[in-house]
Design an enzyme around this catalytic site. Structure first.
Site: not given
Ligand code: RB5
Length: 143
Positions: A7, A64, A66, A97
């Site tokens: 993203d 993304c 996180t 695994h």
């Molecule tokens: C986007 O701001 C954030 O929510 C996305 O990149 C991710 O961390 C979602 O799990």
């Protein structure tokens, strides 16, 4: 060929990984996103997952902020085993695994240098082919 996507939070790390793979002679197909404009990570997860499932790409990498949202999304797709890794031990273990076919990374959590080591470890570790691991994966695929 490695499918890669993420993203709006993924852009820098995604570019770094593509460059790194190129240096290793590994081609990456970039499924976006391509701009900083906010987008929905499930859309990108679906594109990369489908490229892996169709055989167009051997494995996938999803990013993304996180790594959590995009790995949750990818794991909703049957046949995808997406592992969110923040360390090399997990990257090795999930290949040995779980025979994970997509690696997820958190661009806001895992810094570039470590992320590249995780990518290398994950790509270079084969599935163990252990019968107990095969049995567990088969159970996952039945779910
Ligand atoms: C986007 O701001 C954030 O929510 C996305 O990149 C991710 O961390 C979602 O799990």
């Amino acid at each position: 060929m490695i499918a890669i996507g993420g993203d709006h939070a993924s852009l820098e790390l995604k570019a770094e990984i593509i460059e790194h793979l190129k240096g290793r002679g590994i081609e990456a197909k970039d499924f976006g996103t391509y701009t900083k404009e906010s987008c929905d990570y499930p859309d990108i997860a679906k594109l990369v997952a489908n490229a892996v499932l169709s055989g167009e790409c051997e494995k996938g990498i999803l990013i993304c902020g996180t790594g959590i949202g995009i790995s949750i999304a990818a794991n909703r797709i049957k046949g995808i085993r997406c592992a969110l890794c923040g360390d090399c031990f997990s990257a090795q273990a999930t290949r040995e695994h779980n025979d994970s076919n997509i690696l997820a990374l958190g661009a806001r959590v895992t810094a570039g240098g470590l992320a590249l080591k995780i990518v290398d470890t994950w790509l270079d570790t084969p599935f163990s082919e252990g019968p107990r691991h095969k049995q567990r994966i088969a159970k996952i695929e039945e779910m």
